[in-house]
Design a protein around this motif. Structure first.
Motif, mmCIF file in Angstrom:
data_model
loop_
_atom_site.group_PDB
_atom_site.id
_atom_site.type_symbol
_atom_site.label_atom_id
_atom_site.label_comp_id
_atom_site.label_asym_id
_atom_site.label_seq_id
_atom_site.Cartn_x
_atom_site.Cartn_y
_atom_site.Cartn_z
ATOM 1 N N THR B 13 0.813 -1.226 0.000
ATOM 2 C CA THR B 13 0.000 0.000 0.000
ATOM 3 C C THR B 13 0.841 1.268 0.000
ATOM 4 O OG1 THR B 13 -0.061 -0.091 2.416
ATOM 5 C CG2 THR B 13 -1.930 -1.086 1.255
ATOM 6 N N THR B 43 -5.075 -2.723 -3.934
ATOM 7 C CA THR B 43 -6.050 -3.607 -3.285
ATOM 8 C C THR B 43 -5.727 -5.060 -3.606
ATOM 9 O OG1 THR B 43 -7.694 -1.864 -3.578
ATOM 10 C CG2 THR B 43 -8.517 -4.039 -2.973
ATOM 11 N N PRO B 59 -13.700 -5.393 4.320
ATOM 12 C CA PRO B 59 -13.545 -4.037 3.778
ATOM 13 C C PRO B 59 -14.361 -3.028 4.595
ATOM 14 C CG PRO B 59 -15.011 -5.335 2.377
ATOM 15 C CD PRO B 59 -14.562 -6.236 3.487
ATOM 16 N N LEU B 79 -9.643 -3.681 5.578
ATOM 17 C CA LEU B 79 -9.224 -3.042 4.332
ATOM 18 C C LEU B 79 -10.003 -1.733 4.183
ATOM 19 C CD1 LEU B 79 -8.467 -4.830 1.016
ATOM 20 C CD2 LEU B 79 -9.606 -2.621 1.045
ATOM 21 N N THR B 81 -11.142 1.540 2.522
ATOM 22 C CA THR B 81 -11.214 2.032 1.134
ATOM 23 C C THR B 81 -11.214 3.567 1.065
ATOM 24 O OG1 THR B 81 -13.637 1.976 1.151
ATOM 25 C CG2 THR B 81 -12.506 -0.008 0.365
ATOM 26 N N THR B 195 -13.824 -2.292 -5.915
ATOM 27 C CA THR B 195 -12.916 -1.130 -5.943
ATOM 28 C C THR B 195 -13.451 -0.002 -6.807
ATOM 29 O OG1 THR B 195 -11.633 -2.069 -7.776
ATOM 30 C CG2 THR B 195 -10.844 -2.500 -5.535
#
Lengths: 485, 416
Positions: B13, B43, B59, B79, B81, B195
């Motif tokens: 990342t 991702t 997520p 995760l 976003t 995504t």
């Protein structure tokens, strides 16, 4: 088990008259609406109930024999093309409209019900079934579901997938499953979202619950003729840009008009390089306001003649030319390919120009008919099969048009489906990973690939390890917390 | 192992990964790391780290619905976003928009407004695109424009094994291949990490108005709803607000041209009767959830024509269990939300009996009852998802997409 053995088994299970093995009779089913592909099925079953379909599918699954479902056989991508060593399951005898429930705005039908018959059944109550493919007088709701059929009015009202809320489904292993219903949003994955439009590759719908829609208060239709196709294209963009969502905007070019005139004498304005049919529907005041606006836009874009339909008869005349266009090109060309591609609407003028260049460079004539509002092109590629090399050249131009659609960010099919015809184009639109991921769904439903094999995907995926089907009850089900239907 | 994993997540990342804090817990389940990828490729890299180390991933976008469903049975990586927040393309002429999962819905709407367009989704709250899709959030405009799945025309997702897959495209009309976007809609993060999404847009209406009328009894509400849906007034939304059994309001949103809306407002007033009134803007409750954080939140669906059976069932269950139920929702669509306020005296058994009673009567209204959210003690006591049709097919799909059960494990139906 051999096909002959399977035929005997099915005869004993379903009755003699429902199983066809006579070669001459089998020929009746050798193709669907895309007649350039022909395969004679090993046997045909004329099913009359869910139980019969489940019986056939179970027998196929046990014998490892492929099956293909067929409704009215009007599809244009070879989706119902039979398998030479497989069973063709015909649903056209399952034609009962089981219920029209206007209080819940739903209808429940068998898969063989003709699209238009549902509208006819709902119309006394002021309702109709919105998806209206041009073949609606003959095509079946089951086939519509498989192909996620559209139609001229899907610009405003959406496609089949937006109107199916439930289905009774026979899985490729022969289990009967209820999915959704009259209520929306049943818990869990949106199975219907992926089953509708799966082109018969994930099993067979044996009952379908659909929305029926209240008929609009007013419908107004105009036909506008233009000297240049770019002007018609610009008018479409202006209408949409003005915030109008018409029920339909259809366009035909000069060659398509010529064909329609020859076939049905629709009497469109002489000398038009393009005509637009614009239909607005909804509450009267809105329709009146926006109709004036649309007329003004057509005038501003140099339409040389605008006709307004005064009644349903005149409206039907406007639509007659458009709806008969595919068949009509038979009047001006011995053979033709009906193409179905999509481009972003704003790219229409540029793509039409590129298509005309393709046509000029190759000498192959292309007539254009399209749902202009959503950028769905139906180029008709004309050729004479009797002249050597023309068929191949036409195929080449037809494919080049699809490449254009992809180049401009569109799709290789807007409503006819991938079927047998376009599987080879899928890798041009999607990556191997995209296709592999889609086929994971296939593996979940049909790990042995017996449900309409060879359609949609150019290469089948190996499904690998099988999920633990029927390996004892799930703890939640056992505890009575969840039910398995 | 911990430090090594964090290093891998940082590498994936561009240094946007850190050890999780208490506030990163999902529905009471602590996470070990937070990773915030900036794009689809990052991702995918995060998911590859998770695959290599067998880490469970949930997520998180705006986090407004993070406690919906069951708590995850296992959680390692949250995760985030939040950095996937770009509006990638707004093709105004084509009326489509491409946006990343972490983009907030209200930010997106504000940007579209400049072109007099909107994404015709109006769920409550300030959620993001990814969560709106993953929870199939619903709002009043669904009546005329459809649900999330109907407006979503393309999707990019990252699979549990880190592979990136697309489906659909950027044209509204498109039947090439399976529609994975619809499968991912309402999947609660259990099939893949969303995504990027492509949506169909609609023009902002030139005018709108709202007609409201007091209506509380099941028969009265039903009668009004039936009048509206069988009329040709094409309401953009029909919402019921029923905070208590005898203080209900039915609201009707009308949208269109100024002239048209004026005429239809008058006709709606006439249709609904003398007690109806109109206003330029919706009442404050319009489109808002009838529950707060920490309350028991239910989603109840019904056949439109069986609304009185549902309202009677709610009333009966509420009385029998002494639980006050606030009801609000899209009665001409068939989706209601209901809230049971919780306080120190939360009676878990009574809530469970309430849900059981509503499910017991489900055949009468043809729908389902899902406990979207509830305090952990309540979730532990009942099956939040209830009976599920086609569960075996769903299990097969999950098994294909995520055989090691690394994506939001345990959160969804049947323990998926």
């Amino acid at each position: 088990m051999s096909i002959r053995g399977l035929a005997d088994e099915l005869r004993s299970l379903l009755g003699e008259e429902r199983v066809i093995t006579d070669r001459q009779q089998l020929r009746t089913y050798e193709c669907d609406g895309l007649a350039q592909y022909k395969v004679i099925p090993a046997l045909v079953v004329l099913a009359e109930s869910t139980e019969q379909i489940a019986t056939v599918v179970r027998a196929c699954a046990e014998a490892g024999v492929p099956f293909v479902a067929r409704g009215s056989g009007t599809g244009l991508s070879g989706g119902a093309l039979p398998h030479a060593d497989g069973v063709l399951i015909v649903t056209s005898r399952m034609r009962r409209i089981l219920e029209v429930d206007v209080a819940s705005q739903r209808a429940v039908v068998e898969p063989g019900v003709i699209n238009l018959h549902l509208t006819e059944a709902a119309s006394p109550e002021g309702y109709y079934y919105a998806p209206d493919p041009s073949s609606q007088q003959v095509c079946s709701i089951g086939g519509n579901l498989a192909e996620n059929s559209g139609g001229a009015h899907c610009l405003k009202y959406g496609f089949t997938v937006n109107h199916v809320t439930g289905a009774e489904w026979v899985t490729p292993t022969g289990e009967v499953v209820e999915i959704g219903g009259k209520a929306p949003d049943s818990p869990g994955y949106d199975l219907l979202g992926v089953l509708v439009g799966s082109e018969g590759t994930l099993g067979i719908a044996t009952k379908v619950t659909v929305r029926v829609v209240r008929a609009p208060e007013a419908v107004k239709t105009l036909l506008a003729a233009f000297r240049h196709i770019e002007e018609a294209g610009a008018a479409v963009s202006s209408v949409i840009g003005a915030g109008v969502v018409p029920a339909a905007i259809e366009m035909m070019d000069a060659l398509a008009i010529e064909a329609a005139e020859a076939a049905v004498q629709c009497n469109y304005p002489a000398g038009a390089a393009a005509v637009l049919i614009v239909e607005l529907d909804g509450p009267s005041a809105e329709v009146d306001d926006q109709f004036d606006q649309v007329q003004r836009i057509c005038e501003e874009n140099n339409s040389f003649e605008i006709r307004v339909a005064d009644d349903d008869t005149e409206r039907a005349m406007f639509w007659k030319g458009r709806k008969s266009a595919f068949a009509a090109v038979g009047r001006i060309s011995p053979d033709y390919i009906v193409q179905d591609g999509v481009v972003p609407r704003t790219m229409l003028p540029e793509v039409l120009h590129r298509i005309s260049e393709l046509s000029e460079d190759s000498g192959v004539r292309v007539a254009n008919v399209f749902h202009a509002g959503d950028g769905n092109l139906h180029p008709l590629v004309l050729f004479n099969d009797a002249v050597e090399g023309q068929s191949d050249l036409a195929e080449e131009i037809s494919g080049a048009i699809l490449d254009l659609c992809i180049e401009y960010g569109g799709s290789i099919t807007g409503e006819h489906g991938v079927g047998s015809d376009k599987a080879k184009f899928m890798p041009r639109m999607f990556t191997d990973d995209d296709l592999d991921t889609m086929q994971m769904v296939r593996c979940a439903f049909d790990p042995d690939t017996i449900s309409n094999p060879g359609k949609i995907f150019p290469t089948p995926r190996l499904c690998g390890e099988r999920p633990g089907r029927r390996q004892g009850a799930h703890p939640l089900a056992e505890a009575g917390l969840a039910e398995i239907f | 192992m911990g430090d090594a994993v964090l290093d891998q997540l940082r590498a994936a990342t561009a240094d946007h990964a850190h050890a999780a804090a208490d506030s990163d817990a999902v529905d009471g389940v602590p996470a070990r790391w937070v990773a915030a990828p900036a794009d689809t490729d990052q991702t995918a890299a995060v998911m590859k780290v998770a695959a290599t180390n067998d880490l469970a991933v949930v997520p998180r976008g705006a986090g407004t619905k993070l406690t919906w469903g069951n708590p995850p049975s296992r959680l390692d990586v949250l995760l985030d976003t939040g950095r996937l927040d770009r509006i990638v393309e707004h093709a105004a002429g084509d009326m489509i928009v491409i946006a990343e999962a972490g983009c907030r819905l209200d930010t997106l709407q504000a940007s579209l407004r400049d072109a007099s367009q909107r994404l015709a989704l109006d769920p409550s709250g300030h959620g993001g695109i990814g969560g709106t899709i993953a929870s199939a959030a619903t709002g009043p405009s669904r009546l005329s424009y459809g649900a999330v799945r109907d407006l979503l025309i393309g999707l990019t997702m990252v699979r549990a094994d880190g592979v990136v897959a697309n489906s659909g495209g950027k044209v509204v009309k498109n039947v090439a291949g399976y529609d994975l976007a619809k499968l991912l809609t309402g999947s609660y993060g259990t099939l893949g990490i969303i995504t990027r999404a492509v949506f169909r847009l609609h023009p902002l209406p030139a005018a709108s108005s709202v007609v409201t009328i007091p209506a509380s009894s099941p028969a009265e509400v039903h009668d009004l709803v039936q009048k509206l849906i069988h009329s040709q007034l094409t309401p953009a939304g029909v919402e019921l607000d029923l905070p208590t059994p005898d203080d209900g309001t039915l609201g009707v949103l009308l949208e269109g041209t100024p002239n048209g809306v004026e005429g239809r407002t008058a006709r709606t007033l006439e249709l609904l009767g003398a007690r109806a009134t109109s206003s330029a803007t919706p009442p404050p409750w319009w489109g808002r959830e009838p529950f707060d954080n920490g309350d028991v939140a239910l989603k109840i669906t019904h056949e439109i024509g069986q609304l009185p059976s549902l309202l009677s069932a709610i009333d009966a269950a509420s009385r029998a269990t002494h639980q006050a139920v606030q009801v609000r929702g899209s009665v001409a669509v068939g989706t209601l939300l209901a809230g049971v306020h919780t306080d120190a005296d939360l009676d878990i058994d009574a809530v469970a009996r309430l849900v059981d009673a509503l499910r017991h009567d489900a055949a009468s209204y043809g729908g389902s009852v899902v406990v979207l959210d509830a305090p952990p003690a309540v979730k532990a006591r009942l099956d939040v998802w209830g009976p599920v049709r086609g569960l075996e097919m769903m299990r097969s799909i999950k098994h294909q997409f995520d055989p090691q059960r690394r994506l939001a494990p345990g959160r969804f139906v049947g323990g998926i």
